[in-house]
Write a protein that holds these residues in place. Structure first.
Motif, PDB file in Angstrom:
ATOM      1  N   LEU A  93     117.793  14.226  77.686  1.00 46.32           N
ATOM      2  CA  LEU A  93     118.580  13.321  76.856  1.00 46.32           C
ATOM      3  C   LEU A  93     119.357  12.313  77.686  1.00 46.32           C
ATOM      4  CD1 LEU A  93     119.723  16.080  74.402  1.00 46.32           C
ATOM      5  CD2 LEU A  93     118.445  14.058  73.723  1.00 46.32           C
ATOM      6  N   THR A  94     119.462  12.549  78.992  1.00 43.92           N
ATOM      7  CA  THR A  94     120.113  11.606  79.901  1.00 43.92           C
ATOM      8  C   THR A  94     119.302  11.554  81.193  1.00 43.92           C
ATOM      9  OG1 THR A  94     121.525  13.198  81.084  1.00 43.92           O
ATOM     10  CG2 THR A  94     122.359  12.318  78.976  1.00 43.92           C
ATOM     11  N   ARG A  95     119.668  10.629  82.037  1.00 46.58           N
ATOM     12  CA  ARG A  95     118.986  10.507  83.323  1.00 46.58           C
ATOM     13  C   ARG A  95     119.419  11.588  84.309  1.00 46.58           C
ATOM     14  NH1 ARG A  95     115.901   6.199  83.318  1.00 46.58           N
ATOM     15  NH2 ARG A  95     116.344   4.462  81.882  1.00 46.58           N
ATOM     16  N   GLN A  96     120.324  12.462  83.887  1.00 46.27           N
ATOM     17  CA  GLN A  96     120.731  13.580  84.747  1.00 46.27           C
ATOM     18  C   GLN A  96     119.661  14.658  84.815  1.00 46.27           C
ATOM     19  OE1 GLN A  96     124.732  13.986  82.638  1.00 46.27           O
ATOM     20  NE2 GLN A  96     125.264  14.591  84.731  1.00 46.27           N
ATOM     21  N   GLY A  97     118.643  14.554  83.964  1.00 43.91           N
ATOM     22  CA  GLY A  97     117.566  15.539  83.995  1.00 43.91           C
ATOM     23  C   GLY A  97     118.050  16.940  83.680  1.00 43.91           C
ATOM     24  N   LEU A  98     117.685  17.898  84.536  1.00 45.36           N
ATOM     25  CA  LEU A  98     118.047  19.302  84.308  1.00 45.36           C
ATOM     26  C   LEU A  98     119.515  19.593  84.572  1.00 45.36           C
ATOM     27  CD1 LEU A  98     114.916  21.007  85.930  1.00 45.36           C
ATOM     28  CD2 LEU A  98     115.442  20.831  83.487  1.00 45.36           C
ATOM     29  N   GLU A  99     120.249  18.609  85.079  1.00 43.92           N
ATOM     30  CA  GLU A  99     121.682  18.801  85.298  1.00 43.92           C
ATOM     31  C   GLU A  99     122.504  18.289  84.122  1.00 43.92           C
ATOM     32  OE1 GLU A  99     122.340  16.772  88.966  1.00 43.92           O
ATOM     33  OE2 GLU A  99     121.707  18.480  90.201  1.00 43.92           O
ATOM     34  N   GLY A 100     121.846  17.675  83.158  1.00 44.41           N
ATOM     35  CA  GLY A 100     122.516  17.158  81.973  1.00 44.41           C
ATOM     36  C   GLY A 100     121.915  17.789  80.728  1.00 44.41           C
ATOM     37  N   PRO A 101     122.271  17.291  79.548  1.00 45.17           N
ATOM     38  CA  PRO A 101     121.721  17.865  78.313  1.00 45.17           C
ATOM     39  C   PRO A 101     120.206  17.706  78.257  1.00 45.17           C
ATOM     40  CG  PRO A 101     122.882  15.806  77.884  1.00 45.17           C
ATOM     41  CD  PRO A 101     123.187  16.158  79.292  1.00 45.17           C
ATOM     42  N   TRP A 102     119.535  18.779  77.924  1.00 48.21           N
ATOM     43  CA  TRP A 102     118.082  18.755  77.880  1.00 48.21           C
ATOM     44  C   TRP A 102     117.559  19.793  76.900  1.00 48.21           C
ATOM     45  CZ3 TRP A 102     114.647  22.612  80.042  1.00 48.21           C
ATOM     46  CH2 TRP A 102     115.314  23.705  80.597  1.00 48.21           C
ATOM     47  N   HIS A 103     116.304  19.660  76.520  1.00 46.77           N
ATOM     48  CA  HIS A 103     115.644  20.588  75.609  1.00 46.77           C
ATOM     49  C   HIS A 103     114.425  21.178  76.287  1.00 46.77           C
ATOM     50  CE1 HIS A 103     117.323  18.233  71.859  1.00 46.77           C
ATOM     51  NE2 HIS A 103     118.270  18.828  72.569  1.00 46.77           N
ATOM     52  N   ASN A 104     114.231  22.464  76.076  1.00 47.74           N
ATOM     53  CA  ASN A 104     113.083  23.143  76.671  1.00 47.74           C
ATOM     54  C   ASN A 104     112.050  23.475  75.588  1.00 47.74           C
ATOM     55  OD1 ASN A 104     111.482  24.442  78.606  1.00 47.74           O
ATOM     56  ND2 ASN A 104     112.416  26.431  78.198  1.00 47.74           N
ATOM     57  N   TYR A 105     110.781  23.202  75.886  1.00 51.01           N
ATOM     58  CA  TYR A 105     109.687  23.553  74.987  1.00 51.01           C
ATOM     59  C   TYR A 105     108.774  24.522  75.726  1.00 51.01           C
ATOM     60  CZ  TYR A 105     111.473  19.832  72.106  1.00 51.01           C
ATOM     61  OH  TYR A 105     112.304  19.065  71.322  1.00 51.01           O
ATOM     62  N   GLN A 106     108.862  25.773  75.317  1.00 51.06           N
ATOM     63  CA  GLN A 106     108.128  26.839  75.991  1.00 51.06           C
ATOM     64  C   GLN A 106     106.787  27.062  75.285  1.00 51.06           C
ATOM     65  OE1 GLN A 106     109.099  28.200  78.805  1.00 51.06           O
ATOM     66  NE2 GLN A 106     107.201  29.358  78.944  1.00 51.06           N
ATOM     67  N   PRO A 138     119.714  24.905  78.407  1.00 49.90           N
ATOM     68  CA  PRO A 138     119.304  23.790  77.540  1.00 49.90           C
ATOM     69  C   PRO A 138     120.054  23.824  76.210  1.00 49.90           C
ATOM     70  CG  PRO A 138     117.631  25.504  77.521  1.00 49.90           C
ATOM     71  CD  PRO A 138     118.628  25.892  78.584  1.00 49.90           C
ATOM     72  N   GLU A 139     120.228  22.666  75.619  1.00 54.48           N
ATOM     73  CA  GLU A 139     120.868  22.618  74.309  1.00 54.48           C
ATOM     74  C   GLU A 139     119.962  23.168  73.224  1.00 54.48           C
ATOM     75  OE1 GLU A 139     122.068  18.617  73.569  1.00 54.48           O
ATOM     76  OE2 GLU A 139     123.835  18.754  74.873  1.00 54.48           O
ATOM     77  N   GLN A 140     118.689  23.135  73.491  1.00 54.93           N
ATOM     78  CA  GLN A 140     117.706  23.629  72.516  1.00 54.93           C
ATOM     79  C   GLN A 140     116.531  24.221  73.266  1.00 54.93           C
ATOM     80  OE1 GLN A 140     116.617  21.042  69.046  1.00 54.93           O
ATOM     81  NE2 GLN A 140     114.553  21.190  69.914  1.00 54.93           N
ATOM     82  N   TYR A 141     116.049  25.362  72.781  1.00 57.28           N
ATOM     83  CA  TYR A 141     114.934  26.049  73.420  1.00 57.28           C
ATOM     84  C   TYR A 141     113.935  26.387  72.316  1.00 57.28           C
ATOM     85  CZ  TYR A 141     112.642  29.405  76.651  1.00 57.28           C
ATOM     86  OH  TYR A 141     111.751  30.078  77.439  1.00 57.28           O
ATOM     87  N   THR A 142     112.777  25.732  72.356  1.00 55.96           N
ATOM     88  CA  THR A 142     111.788  25.889  71.289  1.00 55.96           C
ATOM     89  C   THR A 142     110.539  26.593  71.804  1.00 55.96           C
ATOM     90  OG1 THR A 142     112.564  23.848  70.242  1.00 55.96           O
ATOM     91  CG2 THR A 142     110.407  24.681  69.559  1.00 55.96           C
ATOM     92  N   PHE A 143     110.188  27.674  71.129  1.00 54.32           N
ATOM     93  CA  PHE A 143     108.927  28.353  71.432  1.00 54.32           C
ATOM     94  C   PHE A 143     107.822  27.670  70.640  1.00 54.32           C
ATOM     95  CE2 PHE A 143     112.008  31.724  72.371  1.00 54.32           C
ATOM     96  CZ  PHE A 143     111.569  32.126  73.621  1.00 54.32           C
ATOM     97  N   GLN A 202     114.465  28.579  68.869  1.00 56.27           N
ATOM     98  CA  GLN A 202     113.792  28.313  67.610  1.00 56.27           C
ATOM     99  C   GLN A 202     112.289  28.247  67.821  1.00 56.27           C
ATOM    100  OE1 GLN A 202     115.731  24.546  66.708  1.00 56.27           O
ATOM    101  NE2 GLN A 202     113.993  23.400  67.503  1.00 56.27           N
ATOM    102  N   THR A 203     111.554  28.161  66.722  1.00 61.96           N
ATOM    103  CA  THR A 203     110.098  28.001  66.766  1.00 61.96           C
ATOM    104  C   THR A 203     109.725  26.752  65.960  1.00 61.96           C
ATOM    105  OG1 THR A 203     109.776  29.370  64.786  1.00 61.96           O
ATOM    106  CG2 THR A 203     109.718  30.494  66.921  1.00 61.96           C
ATOM    107  N   VAL A 204     108.453  26.393  66.025  1.00 59.72           N
ATOM    108  CA  VAL A 204     107.984  25.223  65.289  1.00 59.72           C
ATOM    109  C   VAL A 204     106.678  25.578  64.592  1.00 59.72           C
ATOM    110  CG1 VAL A 204     106.734  24.291  67.279  1.00 59.72           C
ATOM    111  CG2 VAL A 204     107.450  22.750  65.447  1.00 59.72           C
TER     112      VAL A 204
END
Length: 378
Positions: A93-106, A138-143, A202-204
């Protein structure tokens, strides 16, 4: 036939009526029998195709889909592989990458459904990555999986209860991703898990994924537009029509050259045990290609069939121009090359069958773009 074409006074003239084209009065008709046209199954749906993906291809599919979820993502990266610390596709969500807000899609591609026991192992891996300084939570982790099992669905529907049970299980886990940590880091994992809201997990739904993926530029490349089924192949008329004149005449010249005196007239060809079936099959091929041409004109933008013809011509023209001892040998070499020729991969190319390729050669012969016997423009 007049001149020295070797057909002994019998020319298939385009101006002749269909009634006995190329035959003399009293000759028996050339009887042609053809099998019933075959029907082929439709292409599988996008959902069924996704279920056939291996884990690597499934991750690529997810990487294509993620940007459609949030226009605020500044970057989406696929990171799956050894040492990924539980990240397959990361959306920043920012240019900070993994050091800033981010979402993971597993991404999880299994033959069966994705169960809670598998998901819990990925969550442990995620917490271990955080305490070892690989990234922040991460702020969100989606399986993401083609099929989500009931145990995972039920666990994520009760986030507080699931978090408590997860923290309790950490104390007795034998998972090496946790047991390999020193005692202080293990305590940090337990404390971090206890302080993390499990609502981030969460899931999708796969149908939802496909609907969103359809809005991306990748959709058409991955799932070509649904095409209408190809109609049954046209059956050749019993007797050659005037429009078949030139390619059939070329075939008669081939037979007269190979079997002089035995297959030098239409009547002899009809009765010849090799030339007769061969002519029937070549006419089947011609009309198979003609069916493909008409289908292309009716169901696709202009130029699709012409592209197939060009592919075949480019593949066989050098073979046709090469030295061959007989017209029969040239014909066999050219049609063999056409059958193995690569075609430009378009949505229309999926409809091309082996018989069409031979038929395209006869379409070209009908226009004298290809000739079989020496002295006829080869």
């Amino acid at each position: 036939m007049e001149g020295d074409d070797g057909i002994q006074g019998e020319t298939l003239d385009p101006r002749q009526t269909p009634q006995g084209a190329g035959s003399r009065a009293g000759d028996p008709p050339l009887i042609l029998n053809y099998p019933t046209a075959m029907q082929f199954p439709a292409m599988p749906s996008p959902e069924k195709l996704v279920f056939t993906y291996d884990p690597d291809e499934f991750e690529k599919f997810v990487e294509e889909w993620v940007p459609a979820l949030d226009s605020l993502y500044v970057r989406v990266e696929r990171q799956g592989g050894a040492g990924d610390h539980g990240i397959d596709v990361a959306a920043f969500l920012t240019r900070q990458g993994l050091e800033g807000p981010w979402h993971n899609y597993q991404c999880k591609r299994y033959k069966g459904t994705l169960a809670w026991s598998i998901a819990a192992g990925e969550i442990r891996k995620m917490f271990a990555g955080v305490v070892t300084g690989q990234f922040i939570v991460p702020e969100q982790y989606t399986f993401v999986a083609p099929s989500i099992g009931p145990s995972l669905q039920q666990a994520l529907q009760r986030p507080d209860r699931t978090r408590k049970e997860f923290v309790e299980s950490l104390r007795g886990t034998t998972d090496k991703v946790i047991t390999d940590l020193d005692p202080s880091l293990r305590r940090e994992v337990e404390e971090l898990a206890a302080d993390t809201s499990f609502e981030i997990f969460q899931t999708v739904n796969m149908k939802q994924m496909l609907a969103q993926h359809k809005t991306t530029d990748f959709w058409v490349k991955r799932f070509p537009p649904e095409s209408p089924p190809r109609p049954p192949v046209m059956e050749p008329p019993e007797k050659p029509e005037p429009r078949e004149a030139r390619y059939v005449q070329q075939l008669l010249e081939v037979y007269a050259e190979r079997w002089p005196g035995d297959a030098s007239t239409v009547t002899q060809v009809a009765q010849h045990r090799t030339a007769g079936p061969h002519l029937r099959h070549q006419r089947q091929a011609f009309f198979s290609a003609e069916s493909l041409r008409r289908f292309g004109e009716e169901a696709y933008p202009a130029g699709h069939f012409e592209a197939i013809v060009k592919d075949v011509y480019d593949a066989v023209v050098d073979v046709a121009r090469d030295d061959h001892p007989t017209g029969w040998k040239r014909l066999q070499a050219v049609t063999s090359q056409a059958i193995s020729a690569g075609l430009t991969q378009t949505i229309f190319a999926q409809h091309v069958r082996t018989l069409d390729r031979t038929g395209v050669c006869h379409h070209l012969a009908n226009e004298d773009e290809l000739t079989w016997c020496e002295g006829e423009g080869t």
